[in-house]
Design a protein around this motif. Structure first.
Motif, PDB file in Angstrom:
ATOM      1  N   TRP A 103      16.107   2.869  -8.197  1.00  0.00           N
ATOM      2  CA  TRP A 103      15.653   3.050  -7.351  1.00  0.00           C
ATOM      3  C   TRP A 103      14.334   3.794  -7.448  1.00  0.00           C
ATOM      4  N   ARG A 104      12.955   3.425  -7.644  1.00  0.00           N
ATOM      5  CA  ARG A 104      12.432   3.632  -8.268  1.00  0.00           C
ATOM      6  C   ARG A 104      10.939   4.112  -7.040  1.00  0.00           C
ATOM      7  N   PRO A 105      11.027   5.635  -6.666  1.00  0.00           N
ATOM      8  CA  PRO A 105      10.141   5.367  -5.662  1.00  0.00           C
ATOM      9  C   PRO A 105       8.686   5.929  -6.402  1.00  0.00           C
ATOM     10  N   MET A 165       1.035  -1.016  -0.063  1.00  0.00           N
ATOM     11  CA  MET A 165      -0.189   0.042   0.281  1.00  0.00           C
ATOM     12  C   MET A 165       0.742   0.843  -0.050  1.00  0.00           C
ATOM     13  N   TYR A 166       0.835   1.827  -0.911  1.00  0.00           N
ATOM     14  CA  TYR A 166       0.798   3.292  -1.077  1.00  0.00           C
ATOM     15  C   TYR A 166      -0.118   4.472  -1.105  1.00  0.00           C
ATOM     16  N   TRP A 167      -0.318   5.204   0.015  1.00  0.00           N
ATOM     17  CA  TRP A 167      -1.136   6.487  -0.168  1.00  0.00           C
ATOM     18  C   TRP A 167      -0.307   7.822  -0.728  1.00  0.00           C
ATOM     19  N   TYR A 168       0.208   7.882  -0.027  1.00  0.00           N
ATOM     20  CA  TYR A 168       1.283   9.069   0.221  1.00  0.00           C
ATOM     21  C   TYR A 168       2.712   9.407   0.903  1.00  0.00           C
ATOM     22  N   SER A 169       2.851   9.669   0.537  1.00  0.00           N
ATOM     23  CA  SER A 169       4.498  10.537   1.406  1.00  0.00           C
ATOM     24  C   SER A 169       4.900  11.857   0.961  1.00  0.00           C
ATOM     25  N   GLU A 170       6.294  12.720   1.402  1.00  0.00           N
ATOM     26  CA  GLU A 170       6.336  13.468   1.432  1.00  0.00           C
ATOM     27  C   GLU A 170       6.636  14.521  -0.166  1.00  0.00           C
ATOM     28  N   THR A 171       6.755  13.222  -1.102  1.00  0.00           N
ATOM     29  CA  THR A 171       6.806  13.170  -2.488  1.00  0.00           C
ATOM     30  C   THR A 171       5.760  14.124  -3.372  1.00  0.00           C
ATOM     31  N   VAL A 172       4.509  13.854  -3.090  1.00  0.00           N
ATOM     32  CA  VAL A 172       3.470  14.450  -3.664  1.00  0.00           C
ATOM     33  C   VAL A 172       2.046  14.281  -2.378  1.00  0.00           C
ATOM     34  N   PHE A 201      21.078  -7.744   1.180  1.00  0.00           N
ATOM     35  CA  PHE A 201      22.519  -7.544  -0.207  1.00  0.00           C
ATOM     36  C   PHE A 201      23.289  -5.707  -0.284  1.00  0.00           C
ATOM     37  N   PRO A 202      23.234  -4.517   0.677  1.00  0.00           N
ATOM     38  CA  PRO A 202      22.837  -3.840   0.526  1.00  0.00           C
ATOM     39  C   PRO A 202      24.067  -3.375  -1.112  1.00  0.00           C
ATOM     40  N   SER A 203      24.218  -1.907  -1.469  1.00  0.00           N
ATOM     41  CA  SER A 203      24.542  -1.714  -2.565  1.00  0.00           C
ATOM     42  C   SER A 203      25.858  -0.762  -1.570  1.00  0.00           C
ATOM     43  N   ALA A 204      26.981  -1.050  -1.688  1.00  0.00           N
ATOM     44  CA  ALA A 204      28.522  -0.330  -1.207  1.00  0.00           C
ATOM     45  C   ALA A 204      28.236   1.823  -1.973  1.00  0.00           C
ATOM     46  N   LEU A 205      27.266   2.155  -2.618  1.00  0.00           N
ATOM     47  CA  LEU A 205      26.695   2.750  -3.216  1.00  0.00           C
ATOM     48  C   LEU A 205      25.606   3.655  -2.251  1.00  0.00           C
ATOM     49  N   ALA A 206      26.265   5.134  -2.495  1.00  0.00           N
ATOM     50  CA  ALA A 206      25.161   6.138  -2.036  1.00  0.00           C
ATOM     51  C   ALA A 206      23.665   5.812  -2.033  1.00  0.00           C
ATOM     52  N   ARG A 207      22.558   6.259  -1.465  1.00  0.00           N
ATOM     53  CA  ARG A 207      21.004   5.029  -1.791  1.00  0.00           C
ATOM     54  C   ARG A 207      20.522   6.865  -1.376  1.00  0.00           C
ATOM     55  N   CYS A 208      19.536   6.226  -2.499  1.00  0.00           N
ATOM     56  CA  CYS A 208      18.197   7.561  -2.400  1.00  0.00           C
ATOM     57  C   CYS A 208      17.177   7.865  -1.526  1.00  0.00           C
ATOM     58  N   VAL A 209      17.003   8.689  -0.590  1.00  0.00           N
ATOM     59  CA  VAL A 209      16.200   8.771   1.072  1.00  0.00           C
ATOM     60  C   VAL A 209      15.415   9.578   1.049  1.00  0.00           C
ATOM     61  N   ALA A 210      15.136  10.503  -0.383  1.00  0.00           N
ATOM     62  CA  ALA A 210      13.729  11.200  -0.190  1.00  0.00           C
ATOM     63  C   ALA A 210      13.618  12.008  -1.534  1.00  0.00           C
ATOM     64  N   THR A 211      12.787  12.141  -1.695  1.00  0.00           N
ATOM     65  CA  THR A 211      12.046  12.690  -2.984  1.00  0.00           C
ATOM     66  C   THR A 211      10.907  14.049  -2.937  1.00  0.00           C
ATOM     67  N   ARG A 212      11.614  15.080  -3.366  1.00  0.00           N
ATOM     68  CA  ARG A 212      10.625  16.345  -2.975  1.00  0.00           C
ATOM     69  C   ARG A 212      10.227  16.868  -4.283  1.00  0.00           C
ATOM     70  N   LEU A 213       8.827  17.415  -4.312  1.00  0.00           N
ATOM     71  CA  LEU A 213       8.488  17.892  -5.873  1.00  0.00           C
ATOM     72  C   LEU A 213       7.929  19.539  -4.937  1.00  0.00           C
ATOM     73  N   GLY A 214       8.216  19.989  -6.264  1.00  0.00           N
ATOM     74  CA  GLY A 214       7.101  21.539  -6.081  1.00  0.00           C
ATOM     75  C   GLY A 214       7.552  22.291  -7.177  1.00  0.00           C
ATOM     76  N   ARG A 215       7.022  23.450  -6.757  1.00  0.00           N
ATOM     77  CA  ARG A 215       6.830  24.694  -8.274  1.00  0.00           C
ATOM     78  C   ARG A 215       8.439  24.780  -8.355  1.00  0.00           C
ATOM     79  N   PHE A 225      12.286  19.486  -8.538  1.00  0.00           N
ATOM     80  CA  PHE A 225      12.591  17.686  -7.599  1.00  0.00           C
ATOM     81  C   PHE A 225      13.845  18.365  -7.615  1.00  0.00           C
ATOM     82  N   MET A 226      13.814  17.604  -5.380  1.00  0.00           N
ATOM     83  CA  MET A 226      15.376  17.751  -5.161  1.00  0.00           C
ATOM     84  C   MET A 226      15.406  16.145  -4.493  1.00  0.00           C
ATOM     85  N   VAL A 227      16.359  15.818  -5.568  1.00  0.00           N
ATOM     86  CA  VAL A 227      16.614  14.359  -5.207  1.00  0.00           C
ATOM     87  C   VAL A 227      17.535  13.912  -3.738  1.00  0.00           C
TER      88      VAL A 227
END
Length: 543
Positions: free
Chosen positions: A321-323, A286-293, A425-439, A454-456
């Motif tokens: 990573w696909r939000p 279930m995904y209703w909404y998050s900080e993204t929209v 199996f975590p990646s050694a790369l930095a991971r995405c922790v938030a996606t934010r949209l605005g005007r 977009f602020m990623v």
């Protein structure tokens, strides 16, 4: 269930406690508890597979359900008042540490499921036998006026669950009150993670999810077979028979209760008829909404979701990573691959203050699918449906083979499911922790409606290791439209290795825009690849 489709059915004889105890069988303990079981019949996984194969060559016949008028009266409230009695639990005194209890039939769980206890499993000197556990209403605590009392004996159960260890710390998790895995409804099942919380579900198979002009099909697990656990073991083994209009199947689940839950699944599927979208190893969330929209005033909580993104480790070694979205219409996204290394619906946001809810969305488990063996060519498919409430599961992620699924086809698949807070199996790369949209546009200037900012955010050791004063490069692409005002900066929160990339997207029209972004320095990727499907229609509604 008609006699033609019965498998390992009871002969009508009921074994006595004395006879079973004399044989030294686990059913003897059940009979001593007042649990009725059938006479034994032979069982093996090979036998179960062959039964599923034979069933696929005959027309589907749904199981004979209990009287509908009675089931209709066992509504949500009535069903919630019915609990299996702990003193009637299978394996309540061993041999394994995990007692086994059962769910009752009701208005929303109508398909009767037959439960069998295996005897002699793993004993090379004796054949494995199966005895059916026969339903009676006195196995359950329920109000005196419960409509469930009207069900006839032998009506069947709705599902089962394994309780926490009877040998564990009773102050922390009394097995009578706490369970760690549950199978209930169609082919759905779920487990708790290392944060002791249920959340999203898995399924045995998904048939024609979101196919235009067709109704989704929900095959049922109709029979389960339980091996007695070994003393002190942290693993239980369960076999299952699947049946539906388009498909049959045989499953073996080896489920380990450790830090979270790990399941190794071996299944064989047989198609009765063509299937347009065959989903293997499916997860539902279930995904209703998050900080993204989030629409203004839609709810008092900042975020509401069981999962916030799809993670993929593809056959080429790339981490994606696909939000998740709550789209304006049903959307199917495909990620072509060969021999994927893993994928899963994840809950990355673990901050209580981001939810502010006593149902503890911040503790919901992530579910990672680890393929075993060669899965060949296909797609990880993500299905997103529109929802306006948290009571609806609107997200499905699954593996869909490249070849068309035709009547008569056979599929054999092995994989592990990891129910944990994080990927195993975590990646050694930095991971995405938030996606934010605005005007989009510039403060103090008119904001054009077709521009979105977009602020990623990314976080991880590769960003922490950047030399002082060096900024990572944001590598961005879009399926349509234009990108502008690209900028990266370390977040001013004093946390090392926490950066964000910002950009504006200008895109006219209503069709979705596929975005792709990662951070790099001197030609080396520093982060996983962020993918996002931007819906201008939603953005216009919100902003």
């Amino acid at each position: 269930m008609t006699s033609r489709r019965r498998f390992l059915c009871a002969t009508g004889a009921t074994a006595t406690a004395a006879a079973l105890s004399a044989l030294g069988l686990p059913s003897g303990a059940l009979a001593a508890q007042g649990i009725e079981t059938s006479a034994p019949q032979p069982f093996s996984f090979a036998q179960l597979i062959e039964r599923a194969r034979q069933m696929a060559s005959t027309p589907y016949q749904p199981a004979a359900a209990a009287p509908a008028a009675i089931l209709d009266r066992i509504d949500y409230d009535a069903h919630g008042k019915i609990r299996f009695k702990p003193d009637r639990a299978a394996f309540a005194t061993g041999p394994g540490p995990f007692p086994l209890t059962f769910f009752h039939l009701g208005k929303f769980f109508r398909v009767p499921v037959r439960m069998f206890l295996l005897e002699g499993a793993g004993d090379a000197t004796a054949p494995t036998q199966a005895r059916e556990l026969r339903y009676r209403d006195d196995y359950f605590d329920m109000p005196a006026d419960s409509p469930a009392h009207a069900l006839p004996p032998g009506s069947g159960f709705a599902g089962f669950r394994f309780q926490e260890s009877r040998l564990g710390d009773q102050q922390v998790k009394d097995w009578r009150k706490n369970d760690w895995v549950a199978f209930l409804g169609a082919s759905y099942f779920r487990a708790i993670g290392d944060l002791y919380q249920y959340g999203l579900s898995a399924r045995g198979v998904a048939i024609d999810v979101a196919v235009a002009g067709k109704s989704e099909e929900f095959p049922d697990f109709t029979q389960f077979f339980f091996e007695p656990g070994a003393p002190g073991s942290d693993t239980v083994v369960v076999y299952a028979l699947l049946d539906g209009p388009s498909i049959t199947g045989a499953y073996r689940f080896a489920m380990q209760r450790g830090q979270g839950v790990t399941m190794e699944i071996d299944k064989q599927l047989f198609l009765r008829r063509d299937v347009e979208r065959l989903g293997l190893a499916p997860a539902t969330s279930m995904y209703w909404y998050s900080e993204t929209v989030k629409g203004t005033g839609v709810d008092w909580r900042p975020e509401v979701h069981d999962s916030d993104g799809l993670a993929i480790w593809n056959g080429a070694g790339e981490h994606l990573w696909r939000p998740l979205n709550n789209p304006p219409r049903t959307i199917a996204s495909s990620f072509a691959d060969r021999q994927p290394r893993g994928f899963g619906l994840m809950q990355r946001d673990r901050d209580f203050d981001h939810y502010l809810d006593g149902v503890h969305y911040e503790r919901r488990p992530s579910l990672w699918v680890e393929p075993l063996g060669d899965w060949g060519e296909g797609q990880v498919q993500l299905i997103e449906l529109r929802t306006d409430d948290e009571i609806h599961d609107n997200i499905v992620a699954m593996w869909v083979p490249k070849a068309a699924a035709r009547a008569g086809d056979r599929y054999q698949l092995r994989y592990r499911l990891h129910w944990q807070s994080e990927t195993p199996f975590p990646s050694a790369l930095a991971r995405c922790v938030a996606t934010r949209l605005g005007r989009g546009g510039q403060p103090g200037q008119p904001r054009p409606p077709q521009v979105r900012k977009f602020m990623v955010e990314f976080k991880g050791p590769p960003l922490q290791a950047l030399p002082f004063g060096v900024k990572p490069e944001a590598v961005i692409s879009a399926s349509r439209g234009s990108i502008s005002y690209v900028y990266t900066e370390a977040l001013p929160n004093g946390v090392p290795g926490h950066w964000r990339a910002q950009f504006d997207l200008t895109a006219e029209g209503e069709e979705p825009v596929e975005l792709r972004l990662f951070l790099r320095h001197q030609g080396q990727a520093l982060s996983e690849t962020w993918l996002f499907q931007y819906h201008p229609f939603i953005a216009r509604e919100v902003y």
